[in-house]
Write a protein that holds these residues in place. Structure first.
Motif, PDB file in Angstrom:
ATOM      1  N   UNK A  85      -2.516 -33.490  53.630  1.00 47.66           N
ATOM      2  CA  UNK A  85      -3.278 -32.525  52.846  1.00 47.66           C
ATOM      3  C   UNK A  85      -3.672 -33.099  51.496  1.00 47.66           C
ATOM      4  N   UNK A  86      -2.746 -33.803  50.851  1.00 45.58           N
ATOM      5  CA  UNK A  86      -3.030 -34.376  49.537  1.00 45.58           C
ATOM      6  C   UNK A  86      -4.076 -35.482  49.631  1.00 45.58           C
ATOM      7  N   UNK A  87      -4.163 -36.166  50.764  1.00 46.87           N
ATOM      8  CA  UNK A  87      -5.118 -37.262  50.929  1.00 46.87           C
ATOM      9  C   UNK A  87      -6.560 -36.783  50.956  1.00 46.87           C
ATOM     10  N   UNK A  88      -6.780 -35.478  51.100  1.00 42.54           N
ATOM     11  CA  UNK A  88      -8.139 -34.959  51.064  1.00 42.54           C
ATOM     12  C   UNK A  88      -8.828 -35.292  49.744  1.00 42.54           C
ATOM     13  N   UNK A 224     -22.652 -36.540  34.625  1.00 36.90           N
ATOM     14  CA  UNK A 224     -22.944 -35.180  34.154  1.00 36.90           C
ATOM     15  C   UNK A 224     -22.448 -34.139  35.160  1.00 36.90           C
ATOM     16  N   UNK A 225     -22.750 -34.358  36.429  1.00 36.21           N
ATOM     17  CA  UNK A 225     -22.336 -33.405  37.465  1.00 36.21           C
ATOM     18  C   UNK A 225     -20.818 -33.377  37.592  1.00 36.21           C
ATOM     19  N   UNK A 226     -20.186 -34.558  37.496  1.00 40.13           N
ATOM     20  CA  UNK A 226     -18.728 -34.616  37.571  1.00 40.13           C
ATOM     21  C   UNK A 226     -18.096 -33.805  36.449  1.00 40.13           C
ATOM     22  N   UNK A 227     -18.653 -33.908  35.255  1.00 33.16           N
ATOM     23  CA  UNK A 227     -18.118 -33.164  34.105  1.00 33.16           C
ATOM     24  C   UNK A 227     -18.330 -31.663  34.281  1.00 33.16           C
ATOM     25  N   UNK A 228     -19.500 -31.264  34.783  1.00 30.78           N
ATOM     26  CA  UNK A 228     -19.796 -29.843  34.941  1.00 30.78           C
ATOM     27  C   UNK A 228     -18.948 -29.200  36.040  1.00 30.78           C
ATOM     28  N   UNK A 229     -18.628 -29.971  37.069  1.00 34.84           N
ATOM     29  CA  UNK A 229     -17.872 -29.425  38.201  1.00 34.84           C
ATOM     30  C   UNK A 229     -16.367 -29.584  38.052  1.00 34.84           C
ATOM     31  N   UNK A 230     -15.920 -30.136  36.935  1.00 38.28           N
ATOM     32  CA  UNK A 230     -14.482 -30.370  36.771  1.00 38.28           C
ATOM     33  C   UNK A 230     -13.659 -29.093  36.799  1.00 38.28           C
ATOM     34  N   UNK A 231     -14.076 -27.992  36.144  1.00 40.71           N
ATOM     35  CA  UNK A 231     -13.278 -26.749  36.254  1.00 40.71           C
ATOM     36  C   UNK A 231     -13.158 -26.256  37.696  1.00 40.71           C
ATOM     37  N   UNK A 232     -14.245 -26.356  38.460  1.00 39.08           N
ATOM     38  CA  UNK A 232     -14.179 -25.941  39.852  1.00 39.08           C
ATOM     39  C   UNK A 232     -13.263 -26.815  40.681  1.00 39.08           C
ATOM     40  N   UNK A 233     -13.132 -28.073  40.280  1.00 38.64           N
ATOM     41  CA  UNK A 233     -12.227 -28.970  41.003  1.00 38.64           C
ATOM     42  C   UNK A 233     -10.786 -28.481  40.915  1.00 38.64           C
ATOM     43  N   UNK A 234     -10.383 -27.986  39.755  1.00 36.41           N
ATOM     44  CA  UNK A 234      -9.016 -27.489  39.613  1.00 36.41           C
ATOM     45  C   UNK A 234      -8.808 -26.191  40.389  1.00 36.41           C
ATOM     46  N   UNK A 235      -9.857 -25.401  40.541  1.00 34.31           N
ATOM     47  CA  UNK A 235      -9.737 -24.215  41.395  1.00 34.31           C
ATOM     48  C   UNK A 235      -9.529 -24.623  42.850  1.00 34.31           C
ATOM     49  N   UNK A 236     -10.236 -25.660  43.280  1.00 37.70           N
ATOM     50  CA  UNK A 236     -10.048 -26.152  44.645  1.00 37.70           C
ATOM     51  C   UNK A 236      -8.649 -26.738  44.808  1.00 37.70           C
ATOM     52  N   UNK A 237      -8.146 -27.388  43.758  1.00 33.55           N
ATOM     53  CA  UNK A 237      -6.792 -27.932  43.836  1.00 33.55           C
ATOM     54  C   UNK A 237      -5.762 -26.828  44.050  1.00 33.55           C
ATOM     55  N   UNK A 238      -5.972 -25.685  43.421  1.00 33.71           N
ATOM     56  CA  UNK A 238      -5.054 -24.561  43.622  1.00 33.71           C
ATOM     57  C   UNK A 238      -5.008 -24.156  45.086  1.00 33.71           C
ATOM     58  N   UNK A 239      -6.177 -24.074  45.712  1.00 35.34           N
ATOM     59  CA  UNK A 239      -6.228 -23.749  47.143  1.00 35.34           C
ATOM     60  C   UNK A 239      -5.628 -24.861  47.986  1.00 35.34           C
ATOM     61  N   UNK A 240      -5.917 -26.094  47.603  1.00 41.66           N
ATOM     62  CA  UNK A 240      -5.412 -27.239  48.368  1.00 41.66           C
ATOM     63  C   UNK A 240      -3.894 -27.300  48.344  1.00 41.66           C
ATOM     64  N   UNK A 241      -3.304 -27.093  47.187  1.00 40.77           N
ATOM     65  CA  UNK A 241      -1.845 -27.157  47.087  1.00 40.77           C
ATOM     66  C   UNK A 241      -1.194 -25.975  47.792  1.00 40.77           C
ATOM     67  N   UNK A 242      -1.840 -24.823  47.740  1.00 42.23           N
ATOM     68  CA  UNK A 242      -1.311 -23.686  48.490  1.00 42.23           C
ATOM     69  C   UNK A 242      -1.292 -23.997  49.974  1.00 42.23           C
ATOM     70  N   UNK A 243      -2.355 -24.626  50.459  1.00 42.19           N
ATOM     71  CA  UNK A 243      -2.393 -25.007  51.867  1.00 42.19           C
ATOM     72  C   UNK A 243      -1.347 -26.076  52.175  1.00 42.19           C
ATOM     73  N   UNK A 244      -1.103 -26.986  51.231  1.00 51.69           N
ATOM     74  CA  UNK A 244      -0.113 -28.029  51.451  1.00 51.69           C
ATOM     75  C   UNK A 244       1.283 -27.439  51.617  1.00 51.69           C
ATOM     76  N   UNK A 245       1.637 -26.498  50.747  1.00 54.44           N
ATOM     77  CA  UNK A 245       2.956 -25.875  50.850  1.00 54.44           C
ATOM     78  C   UNK A 245       3.061 -25.027  52.117  1.00 54.44           C
TER      79      UNK A 245
END
Length: 258
Positions: A85-88, A224-245
């Motif tokens: 899961x983390x390798x995603x 520019x896109x990487x910087x703008x999408x960074x907050x959304x990346x952490x939201x996806x991480x929350x879902x990803x870690x929930x799925x991992x557990x």
């Protein structure tokens, strides 16, 4: 001496926890000395072996060797399901770098011991720091400790032979690939539009050197896109870690089911 009779049981507990730390995120990093991993496994195994009621286990027999192999597979299986899961995150970085052109700049990662792309390594570092900030490493350790309530040390695991574990691994691979695609899709799509625009410019204005203009333009858009999408990346991480557990918990239940 009673404690001599507990040594075989302690060794089985030690094997499961040590094998769990080999592939599991954070603890698998090569930057963490092996002696620390072994020491942590030793003290956790000591606490577990003293807190679990168990019957005497005969050591150095054929049955004991089977139990050692079983404990190794249980520990590796639980750690590997979290690693998949983390390798995603690393896979998403690979997709992005293939489109942005940074795949040529892959470099050696001392944490994993392999060559990784720049975006994958950057996102992996952010994900590791985020996992530590939410005490995810404690939840991973809690997961392997919870496995003793479902998978007894002296019990066998029927799911090793009936295909349930392999099916669950394939489903986890599928979900991880989809999450990696969702992480990478916005940047990959925008960079694809940049390539289309550059292609149109190259056809309409052939005197422009696209090799000189294209790469700096794609790099600027990528940053520019990487910087703008960074907050959304952490939201996806929350879902990803929930799925991992949840995947670790499901793996424990599959192994513990009779």
């Amino acid at each position: 001496m009673d404690w001599l009779n507990d040594i075989p049981f302690f060794l089985l507990v030690f094997v499961r926890i040590t094998c769990f730390f080999i592939p599991v995120p954070i603890f698998m990093m090569r930057t963490i000395p092996n002696i620390y991993k072994i020491g942590l496994s030793f003290f956790i195994a000591l606490i577990v072996s003293l807190s679990i009621d168990h019957s005497p286990i005969p050591a150095f027999t054929g049955e004991y060797l089977v139990l050692v192999l079983k404990e190794s597979l249980v520990g590796l299986g639980l750690g590997f399901i979290a690693f998949i899961t983390f390798s995603a995150i690393q896979l998403a970085g690979t997709f992005i770098d293939l489109q942005s052109g940074f795949s040529m700049g892959s470099m050696y990662d001392p944490q994993s011991g392999t060559n990784v792309n720049l975006t994958g390594r950057f996102k992996n570092m952010l994900a590791t720091l985020f996992l530590l900030s939410v005490d995810g490493h404690h939840l991973l350790i809690q997961g392997v400790l919870e496995s003793y309530n479902w998978i007894g040390v002296g019990a066998l695991v029927p799911s090793f032979t009936d295909g349930r574990i392999s099916t669950f691994l394939l489903e986890t691979f599928e979900h991880s690939f989809m999450i990696a695609f969702l992480i990478a899709a916005p940047i990959v799509f925008i960079l694809f539009l940049v390539d289309v625009i550059l292609g149109i410019i190259g056809k309409t204005t052939p005197q422009i050197n696209l090799l000189v203009v294209g790469f700096p333009l794609k790099t600027g858009v990528y940053l520019i896109v990487m910087f703008l999408l960074l907050p959304g990346f952490f939201l996806i991480l929350t879902t990803l870690f929930s799925q991992m557990f949840e995947s670790v918990e499901d793996m424990i239940r599959i192994m513990g089911a009779a």
